[in-house]
Design a protein around this motif. Sequence first.
Motif, PDB file in Angstrom:
ATOM      1  N   THR A 285     -22.855  -0.130 -66.481  1.00 23.79           N
ATOM      2  CA  THR A 285     -21.608   0.575 -66.169  1.00 23.79           C
ATOM      3  C   THR A 285     -21.098   1.321 -67.399  1.00 23.79           C
ATOM      4  OG1 THR A 285     -21.051  -1.135 -64.539  1.00 23.79           O
ATOM      5  CG2 THR A 285     -19.286   0.320 -65.262  1.00 23.79           C
ATOM      6  N   ARG A 289     -20.865   5.409 -67.708  1.00 20.36           N
ATOM      7  CA  ARG A 289     -19.589   6.053 -68.038  1.00 20.36           C
ATOM      8  C   ARG A 289     -19.727   6.915 -69.291  1.00 20.36           C
ATOM      9  NH1 ARG A 289     -16.914   1.837 -68.388  1.00 20.36           N
ATOM     10  NH2 ARG A 289     -16.110   1.795 -66.260  1.00 20.36           N
ATOM     11  N   SER A 294     -25.705   8.388 -63.100  1.00 20.04           N
ATOM     12  CA  SER A 294     -25.476   7.737 -61.807  1.00 20.04           C
ATOM     13  C   SER A 294     -25.806   6.251 -61.917  1.00 20.04           C
ATOM     14  CB  SER A 294     -26.357   8.376 -60.727  1.00 20.04           C
ATOM     15  OG  SER A 294     -26.077   9.750 -60.593  1.00 20.04           O
ATOM     16  N   PHE A 393     -21.499   4.344 -58.310  1.00 14.53           N
ATOM     17  CA  PHE A 393     -20.550   4.626 -59.395  1.00 14.53           C
ATOM     18  C   PHE A 393     -20.406   6.143 -59.551  1.00 14.53           C
ATOM     19  CE2 PHE A 393     -19.822   5.734 -63.811  1.00 14.53           C
ATOM     20  CZ  PHE A 393     -18.814   4.867 -64.203  1.00 14.53           C
ATOM     21  N   PRO A 394     -19.222   6.672 -59.757  1.00 11.63           N
ATOM     22  CA  PRO A 394     -17.934   5.968 -59.844  1.00 11.63           C
ATOM     23  C   PRO A 394     -17.110   6.064 -58.565  1.00 11.63           C
ATOM     24  CG  PRO A 394     -17.732   8.127 -60.802  1.00 11.63           C
ATOM     25  CD  PRO A 394     -19.131   8.058 -60.263  1.00 11.63           C
ATOM     26  N   GLN A 395     -17.659   6.750 -57.536  1.00 10.82           N
ATOM     27  CA  GLN A 395     -16.830   7.013 -56.364  1.00 10.82           C
ATOM     28  C   GLN A 395     -16.424   5.741 -55.617  1.00 10.82           C
ATOM     29  OE1 GLN A 395     -19.841   8.211 -56.957  1.00 10.82           O
ATOM     30  NE2 GLN A 395     -21.185   8.262 -55.164  1.00 10.82           N
ATOM     31  N   ASP A 398     -15.403   2.125 -60.426  1.00  9.94           N
ATOM     32  CA  ASP A 398     -15.717   2.588 -61.775  1.00  9.94           C
ATOM     33  C   ASP A 398     -15.865   1.438 -62.758  1.00  9.94           C
ATOM     34  OD1 ASP A 398     -13.113   1.770 -61.872  1.00  9.94           O
ATOM     35  OD2 ASP A 398     -12.328   3.627 -62.751  1.00  9.94           O
ATOM     36  N   THR A 399     -15.950   0.207 -62.242  1.00 14.19           N
ATOM     37  CA  THR A 399     -16.224  -0.966 -63.070  1.00 14.19           C
ATOM     38  C   THR A 399     -17.277  -1.811 -62.375  1.00 14.19           C
ATOM     39  OG1 THR A 399     -14.505  -2.338 -62.034  1.00 14.19           O
ATOM     40  CG2 THR A 399     -13.851  -0.988 -63.937  1.00 14.19           C
ATOM     41  N   LEU A 403     -17.714  -2.228 -58.318  1.00 12.51           N
ATOM     42  CA  LEU A 403     -18.935  -1.900 -57.578  1.00 12.51           C
ATOM     43  C   LEU A 403     -19.374  -3.069 -56.717  1.00 12.51           C
ATOM     44  CD1 LEU A 403     -21.162   0.075 -60.103  1.00 12.51           C
ATOM     45  CD2 LEU A 403     -20.216   0.912 -57.959  1.00 12.51           C
TER      46      LEU A 403
END
Length: 425
Positions: A285, A289, A294, A393-395, A398-399, A403
């Motif tokens: 993750t 970020r 992806s 991630f992230p839609q 975002d952690t 997820l």
Amino acid sequence: MNLFSFKNLSLRTRLLVTMGVVFIPLVVVAIGSGIFLQHAAEQFNRLTEQPVYKLQTTSRLQNQIRSAHALVNNYASTQRYVLREQFKSEAQATENAFVEILAKPFLGPQEYTLLANARREWQDSVVLANRIFTSTAPKAALYQMDQSVNQIMFTLDQIYDAYYSEISAQRSQINEAESRFLLIIAAAIGFGLVSAVAGAMWLARSVLVPLREFEKGMTHFTNDNLTYRLDLNHNDEIGRLARDFNTMAESLMEHKTQLEELSSRDGLTGLYNRREFEDRLREETQRARRYGKSLSVIILDIDHFKNVNDRYGHQAGDETLIAVADLIRLSARPMDAVCRYGGEELAVILPETDASGAAILAERIRASVAESLTITPQGVEIQVTVSIGFAAFPQDGDTGPGLVKAADEALYAAKQEGRNLVRSH
């Protein structure tokens, strides 16, 4: 007796030889010490003037390289364009420092070669830095620059060693000059003093240098770096200790690797366990970020697994779980992390995979499980299906926990709609 053969003697023999050559001159050293003390000090100041200059220049060079490297790392984290101009200034100052010291006529061949190598490495680092400044700072470029700067620092450290060797050589020259001066007073006194100095240097270099290596090795061990090895090929007691040290390090490294592997694996399926899943998900993750990559997570559950245990027994249930785990492992890529999330729930971390890619893999897993049979050691054929949920991630989150929660909700939807289905968040 040359230094090589002296180092191959036992420590006890070395000590006795050195004591013999040291104690003889002690009786007569005081006679001539006052005469040549001032003369020797003047020679030392004159001879060490150039090495001190080179040490100061090399230290300044290292500081400039560190400063420029820090600007690149800061830019990779903040994308502030003002750092590029600051880097150009630091890079030019570093290049000027290289040119200045390389132009000095008193550089030895070894020093000149090392500095030239460091300069070429720095020029390669500047190319990597410019690539980072004109892109999104890929991890590969950052890693390459870190490695290049580390190599430059290592080379400059070698130059430091060369400078110190030069100073030691100059000290030997001073000792020889002192000996020649003493020969005017008494040839016997001069010869004895040179012998004492030579013996002390031999003993110090043959004992203290290896001991410093042992100290470095213990420091690495204290910092949990078990890959460090002592490079001492002596045939004395210290050499034998060094070989035993390296053997012990190899054994500890193997045991550590085995323990780490056991602590991260599920005992039944051989998949990564829940703790390893959480650690890897957190790392992936953060990477997604940072680099805008992806990332997807799949969570699946064996449908009606309790009925398998109740009807065929827990051993058959274990065989079924192992078979499903193997099918998932065959369907996943080497870079994917297949984990046992808990009970009959399994999970897959998919780096650099978007929602469409996760959907394709999830459907492939669902189909392969539905089309397969598990045959127990008793010959019983068991067919199961799986329900799968996935999130990207992230839609969808975002952690890492976000997820997992989204994928779990999708899994719940797949079960509610009839099982043996794939659903996204």
